[in-house]
Design an enzyme around this catalytic site. Sequence first.
Site, PDB file in Angstrom:
ATOM      1  N   THR A 132     113.118  94.991  74.637  1.00 26.01           N
ATOM      2  CA  THR A 132     112.309  95.287  73.453  1.00 26.01           C
ATOM      3  C   THR A 132     112.147  94.059  72.559  1.00 26.01           C
ATOM      4  O   THR A 132     113.000  93.160  72.565  1.00 26.01           O
ATOM      5  CB  THR A 132     113.000  96.407  72.636  1.00 26.01           C
ATOM      6  OG1 THR A 132     112.406  96.504  71.352  1.00 26.01           O
ATOM      7  CG2 THR A 132     114.478  96.126  72.446  1.00 26.01           C
ATOM      8  N   ASP A 133     111.091  94.071  71.748  1.00 24.83           N
ATOM      9  CA  ASP A 133     110.912  92.987  70.770  1.00 24.83           C
ATOM     10  C   ASP A 133     111.896  93.114  69.606  1.00 24.83           C
ATOM     11  O   ASP A 133     112.045  92.193  68.807  1.00 24.83           O
ATOM     12  CB  ASP A 133     109.467  92.944  70.246  1.00 24.83           C
ATOM     13  CG  ASP A 133     109.052  94.196  69.487  1.00 24.83           C
ATOM     14  OD1 ASP A 133     109.794  95.198  69.517  1.00 24.83           O
ATOM     15  OD2 ASP A 133     107.975  94.179  68.854  1.00 24.83           O
ATOM     16  N   GLU A 134     112.574  94.272  69.527  1.00 22.96           N
ATOM     17  CA  GLU A 134     113.476  94.491  68.387  1.00 22.96           C
ATOM     18  C   GLU A 134     114.683  93.548  68.420  1.00 22.96           C
ATOM     19  O   GLU A 134     115.360  93.385  67.412  1.00 22.96           O
ATOM     20  CB  GLU A 134     113.934  95.951  68.333  1.00 22.96           C
ATOM     21  CG  GLU A 134     112.746  96.885  68.195  1.00 22.96           C
ATOM     22  CD  GLU A 134     113.098  98.323  67.871  1.00 22.96           C
ATOM     23  OE1 GLU A 134     114.143  98.560  67.248  1.00 22.96           O
ATOM     24  OE2 GLU A 134     112.305  99.215  68.227  1.00 22.96           O
ATOM     25  N   TYR A 157     120.779 100.012  68.196  1.00 18.70           N
ATOM     26  CA  TYR A 157     119.912  99.997  69.382  1.00 18.70           C
ATOM     27  C   TYR A 157     119.545  98.558  69.760  1.00 18.70           C
ATOM     28  O   TYR A 157     119.759  98.138  70.909  1.00 18.70           O
ATOM     29  CB  TYR A 157     118.630 100.811  69.116  1.00 18.70           C
ATOM     30  CG  TYR A 157     117.530 100.563  70.142  1.00 18.70           C
ATOM     31  CD1 TYR A 157     117.703 100.917  71.467  1.00 18.70           C
ATOM     32  CD2 TYR A 157     116.324  99.951  69.773  1.00 18.70           C
ATOM     33  CE1 TYR A 157     116.712 100.676  72.415  1.00 18.70           C
ATOM     34  CE2 TYR A 157     115.326  99.712  70.709  1.00 18.70           C
ATOM     35  CZ  TYR A 157     115.520 100.069  72.031  1.00 18.70           C
ATOM     36  OH  TYR A 157     114.541  99.830  72.976  1.00 18.70           O
ATOM     37  N   LYS A 161     120.476  96.294  73.113  1.00 13.42           N
ATOM     38  CA  LYS A 161     119.477  95.720  74.022  1.00 13.42           C
ATOM     39  C   LYS A 161     119.632  94.191  74.068  1.00 13.42           C
ATOM     40  O   LYS A 161     119.523  93.573  75.135  1.00 13.42           O
ATOM     41  CB  LYS A 161     118.055  96.099  73.581  1.00 13.42           C
ATOM     42  CG  LYS A 161     117.696  97.557  73.757  1.00 13.42           C
ATOM     43  CD  LYS A 161     117.707  98.044  75.209  1.00 13.42           C
ATOM     44  CE  LYS A 161     116.584  97.485  76.045  1.00 13.42           C
ATOM     45  NZ  LYS A 161     116.536  98.120  77.396  1.00 13.42           N
TER      46      LYS A 161
HETATM   47  P1  NAD Z   1     113.136 106.919  77.160  1.00 10.59           P
HETATM   48  O1  NAD Z   1     114.241 107.252  76.210  1.00 10.59           O
HETATM   49  O2  NAD Z   1     111.881 107.707  77.115  1.00 10.59           O
HETATM   50  O3  NAD Z   1     113.669 106.990  78.660  1.00 10.59           O
HETATM   51  C1  NAD Z   1     114.923 106.491  79.036  1.00 10.59           C
HETATM   52  C2  NAD Z   1     115.274 107.089  80.385  1.00 10.59           C
HETATM   53  O4  NAD Z   1     116.548 106.571  80.772  1.00 10.59           O
HETATM   54  C3  NAD Z   1     115.376 108.611  80.384  1.00 10.59           C
HETATM   55  O5  NAD Z   1     114.698 109.147  81.499  1.00 10.59           O
HETATM   56  C4  NAD Z   1     116.874 108.878  80.472  1.00 10.59           C
HETATM   57  O6  NAD Z   1     117.182 110.087  81.147  1.00 10.59           O
HETATM   58  C5  NAD Z   1     117.347 107.661  81.243  1.00 10.59           C
HETATM   59  N1  NAD Z   1     118.757 107.345  80.967  1.00 10.59           N
HETATM   60  C6  NAD Z   1     119.359 107.259  79.743  1.00 10.59           C
HETATM   61  N2  NAD Z   1     120.652 106.977  79.904  1.00 10.59           N
HETATM   62  C7  NAD Z   1     120.880 106.867  81.241  1.00 10.59           C
HETATM   63  C8  NAD Z   1     122.024 106.566  82.020  1.00 10.59           C
HETATM   64  N3  NAD Z   1     123.220 106.350  81.443  1.00 10.59           N
HETATM   65  N4  NAD Z   1     121.888 106.522  83.365  1.00 10.59           N
HETATM   66  C9  NAD Z   1     120.681 106.748  83.963  1.00 10.59           C
HETATM   67  N5  NAD Z   1     119.575 107.047  83.265  1.00 10.59           N
HETATM   68  C10 NAD Z   1     119.672 107.104  81.922  1.00 10.59           C
HETATM   69  O7  NAD Z   1     112.874 105.374  76.925  1.00 10.59           O
HETATM   70  P2  NAD Z   1     111.498 104.551  77.020  1.00 10.59           P
HETATM   71  O8  NAD Z   1     110.850 104.574  75.706  1.00 10.59           O
HETATM   72  O9  NAD Z   1     110.765 104.952  78.219  1.00 10.59           O
HETATM   73  O10 NAD Z   1     112.086 103.085  77.235  1.00 10.59           O
HETATM   74  C11 NAD Z   1     112.362 102.580  78.538  1.00 10.59           C
HETATM   75  C12 NAD Z   1     112.875 101.165  78.419  1.00 10.59           C
HETATM   76  O11 NAD Z   1     111.900 100.351  77.771  1.00 10.59           O
HETATM   77  C13 NAD Z   1     114.159 101.053  77.585  1.00 10.59           C
HETATM   78  O12 NAD Z   1     114.994 100.110  78.203  1.00 10.59           O
HETATM   79  C14 NAD Z   1     113.678 100.562  76.229  1.00 10.59           C
HETATM   80  O13 NAD Z   1     114.663  99.809  75.591  1.00 10.59           O
HETATM   81  C15 NAD Z   1     112.486  99.708  76.643  1.00 10.59           C
HETATM   82  N6  NAD Z   1     111.421  99.595  75.619  1.00 10.59           N
HETATM   83  C16 NAD Z   1     110.872 100.720  75.037  1.00 10.59           C
HETATM   84  C17 NAD Z   1     109.842 100.563  74.121  1.00 10.59           C
HETATM   85  C18 NAD Z   1     109.163 101.765  73.503  1.00 10.59           C
HETATM   86  O14 NAD Z   1     108.283 101.589  72.647  1.00 10.59           O
HETATM   87  N7  NAD Z   1     109.468 102.988  73.897  1.00 10.59           N
HETATM   88  C19 NAD Z   1     109.372  99.288  73.790  1.00 10.59           C
HETATM   89  C20 NAD Z   1     109.953  98.186  74.406  1.00 10.59           C
HETATM   90  C21 NAD Z   1     110.972  98.342  75.323  1.00 10.59           C
END
Ligand code: NAD
Length: 351
Positions: A132-134, A157, A161
């Site tokens: 993430t950019d955070e 969070y 990350k």
């Molecule tokens: P999300 O919370 O929708 O999905 C996360 C998934 O990971 C879920 O399906 C969950 O069941 C699974 N999970 C959680 N803990 C687990 C574990 N211990 N073992 C196996 N599976 C597990 O998240 P998202 O928004 O789809 O984000 C996905 C990735 O992208 C993350 O790494 C997040 O940091 C990164 N990200 C998200 C955003 C955003 O805007 N949502 C932006 C930049 C980066």
Amino acid sequence: MKRKLLITGGAGFIGSHVVRLFVNKYPDYQIVNLDALTYAGNLENLVDVKEQPNYSFEKGDITDEAFIEQLFEKYQFDSVIHLAAESHVDRSIMDPLAFIKTNVLGTAVLLNSAKKHWKDNMEGKLFYHVSTDEVYGSLGEEGFFLETTAYDPRSPYSASKASSDHFVMAYHHTYHLPVVISNCSNNYGSHHFPEKLIPLAIHNIKNNKPVPVYGKGENVRDWLFVNDHARAIDTIFHHGKIGDTYNVGGFNEWKNIDLIQLLCKIMDKKLARPEGTSAQLITYVKDRAGHDLRYAIDATKLNKELGWEPSLQFEEGLEKTVDWYLENEAWLKNVTSGDYQKYYNEQYQKR
Ligand code: NAD
């Protein structure tokens, strides 16, 4: 090259879009989706791909060393796209240890298995970490996050990350593990759990419930359509330079309150309500602790070096997103039953 690809977190919001794109675009790849199916993981996100011959699902936890080991043994992966994480800042403020466990320890467990299985031949292997950019902290009114910006995470969070990013790079430098990282801004689109700003607002507007906006709504975020993030991950997975980091963003900054006003306008139109009806639901609530003021990502490197750019204008993407939520009531109803209410009440009702 055919791939034996492990995608973690593929039942979540972004992960499900990545799985769908890879399964449909690369029929020769063997794609395994590993997900613990926490509150944020939902196999209904993948009903359209679950029968494809190049796709399989494994339920498990990335912090479970023995399970991850056994999975690497069974499938002999040559690549990983790692998305599994605890992903919601507000929840990280309530329960930081859960974030450290999954995001830091879970990433290290995966890195360790990849190192163990690939150590004799790193050729053609890739560990792609989605971040993430955070991790870069908070900006003032000017400036952008570059790949060279120093890390300055400020929530549990983002600290978890940032830590996982450091472990990925440490495995690259120490053990020569072939890695790549991307740091992306806020995503929006279909299949997004309604605890995050946009799906929460759509859900509440539809149900005539107050739309909570933190503080004065002055916080600025860059927004990217989730399908464009999945396209960026595809590009970086296939063409990114080993050991490099790529910023991914929409060149699309919005103050929260302006975004919510735009969303209210779209919802009035879609629900055939008089203009201004939905905006009356906006309710300012006590600001999030340590709320970062502004994130703004500069995705020029990804654009110049790998030719990626966002495919949609924000309003168009937002309309598509609203349409999806209005057409998929059953999905929304399903994910907002049970524990969701408990979380929602703790987060917004007791302020
Ligand atoms: P999300 O919370 O929708 O999905 C996360 C998934 O990971 C879920 O399906 C969950 O069941 C699974 N999970 C959680 N803990 C687990 C574990 N211990 N073992 C196996 N599976 C597990 O998240 P998202 O928004 O789809 O984000 C996905 C990735 O992208 C993350 O790494 C997040 O940091 C990164 N990200 C998200 C955003 C955003 O805007 N949502 C932006 C930049 C980066």
